[in-house]
Scaffold this motif. Structure first.
Motif, PDB file in Angstrom:
ATOM      1  N   ILE A  97       0.833  -1.205   0.000  1.00 31.39           N
ATOM      2  CA  ILE A  97       0.000   0.000   0.000  1.00 31.39           C
ATOM      3  C   ILE A  97       0.865   1.252   0.000  1.00 31.39           C
ATOM      4  N   ASP A  98       1.684   1.413   1.048  1.00 31.14           N
ATOM      5  CA  ASP A  98       2.525   2.613   1.113  1.00 31.14           C
ATOM      6  C   ASP A  98       3.941   2.294   1.571  1.00 31.14           C
TER       7      ASP A  98
ATOM      8  N   THR B 274       1.986   2.066  -4.044  1.00 28.53           N
ATOM      9  CA  THR B 274       1.676   2.977  -5.151  1.00 28.53           C
ATOM     10  C   THR B 274       0.517   3.876  -4.743  1.00 28.53           C
ATOM     11  N   LYS B 275       0.354   4.973  -5.456  1.00 34.38           N
ATOM     12  CA  LYS B 275      -0.780   5.857  -5.176  1.00 34.38           C
ATOM     13  C   LYS B 275      -2.097   5.148  -5.500  1.00 34.38           C
ATOM     14  N   GLU B 276      -2.083   4.276  -6.487  1.00 35.93           N
ATOM     15  CA  GLU B 276      -3.292   3.519  -6.824  1.00 35.93           C
ATOM     16  C   GLU B 276      -3.679   2.573  -5.693  1.00 35.93           C
TER      17      GLU B 276
ATOM     18  N   MET C 182      -2.941   2.959  -2.493  1.00 38.67           N
ATOM     19  CA  MET C 182      -3.438   3.791  -1.394  1.00 38.67           C
ATOM     20  C   MET C 182      -4.877   4.242  -1.662  1.00 38.67           C
ATOM     21  N   SER C 183      -5.172   4.517  -2.924  1.00 33.88           N
ATOM     22  CA  SER C 183      -6.489   5.062  -3.260  1.00 33.88           C
ATOM     23  C   SER C 183      -7.624   4.051  -3.103  1.00 33.88           C
ATOM     24  N   ILE C 184      -7.338   2.752  -3.133  1.00 33.96           N
ATOM     25  CA  ILE C 184      -8.428   1.761  -3.030  1.00 33.96           C
ATOM     26  C   ILE C 184      -8.766   1.387  -1.590  1.00 33.96           C
TER      27      ILE C 184
ATOM     28  N   PRO D 232     -10.173   2.927   0.988  1.00 30.50           N
ATOM     29  CA  PRO D 232     -11.553   3.181   1.419  1.00 30.50           C
ATOM     30  C   PRO D 232     -12.577   2.251   0.755  1.00 30.50           C
TER      31      PRO D 232
ATOM     32  N   CYS E  50     -11.865  -2.194  -6.276  1.00 33.60           N
ATOM     33  CA  CYS E  50     -11.207  -2.582  -5.017  1.00 33.60           C
ATOM     34  C   CYS E  50      -9.895  -3.292  -5.280  1.00 33.60           C
TER      35      CYS E  50
ATOM     36  N   ALA F 268      -5.862  -2.795  -7.378  1.00 30.61           N
ATOM     37  CA  ALA F 268      -4.905  -1.929  -8.063  1.00 30.61           C
ATOM     38  C   ALA F 268      -3.775  -2.809  -8.577  1.00 30.61           C
TER      39      ALA F 268
END
Length: 175
Positions: free
Chosen positions: A15-16, A21-23, A25-27, A29, A149, A151
């Motif tokens: 995740i981080d 990746t930013k993708e 992290m974005s999933i 939620p 959900c 990435a």
């Protein structure tokens, strides 16, 4: 029919952390929202698990970034996700797909009819590997993946993996 959710490798390193990746992290939620739509007893997860000798393994030689070393912070499933998954519902795996998990669900499907949805990381590696493995072990079970959900390593690889899974009769769910 029992509906199962499998959360693939939602670990800090993916995740981080070292391979984040930013993708990814974005999933987070959307993953949390999806998890909350399932009964706790129907939520399972995988955890990518490597040892200190990772650099000497075939995967380590091909992907020379240490990640998901057992016991490390990066190996842990993201806290807010892990809190919603029972400890005995997590399959540690040393490779992309979990044969142990596929066998578990094949045996469970022999007792009660299942439908399985997968979410998580990375679409083009572990999500695809586990979806295809489950489909091979249970060809008559509906296997699906929610693209919102998941990435991939890159957005392009995410899209390509979804297309490959669809070609193998794995359904896409979600909006």
């Amino acid at each position: 029919m029992r509906k199962i959710l499998i959360v693939i490798d939602m670990q800090n390193d993916f995740i981080d952390g070292s391979l984040g990746t930013k993708e990814a992290m974005s999933i987070v939620p959307a993953v949390l929202k999806k998890i909350c739509s399932y009964a706790p007893e129907d939520i399972f997860a995988t955890r990518d698990t490597h040892r200190e000798n990772y650099p000497q393994t075939q995967e380590g030689r091909n992907l020379p970034v240490e990640h998901c070393i057992k016991g490390s912070t990066g190996w842990q499933i993201r806290t807010e996700i892990a809190e919603r998954i029972w400890d005995d519902h997590v399959f540690d795996k040393e490779t992309f797909g979990s044969v142990k998990m596929a066998e578990y669900f094949r045996n469970l499907n022999a007792q009660e009819e299942l439908e399985v949805e997968l979410i998580g990381l990375c679409t083009d590696i572990c999500v695809a590997s586990n979806a295809l493995l489950l489909k091979a072990y249970m060809p008559e079970v509906k296997i699906s993946v929610d693209p919102a959900c998941c990435a991939g390593v890159t957005p392009e690889q995410h899209k390509a993996a979804l297309e490959t899974m669809q070609s193998c009769q794995i359904h896409l769910t979600g909006a």
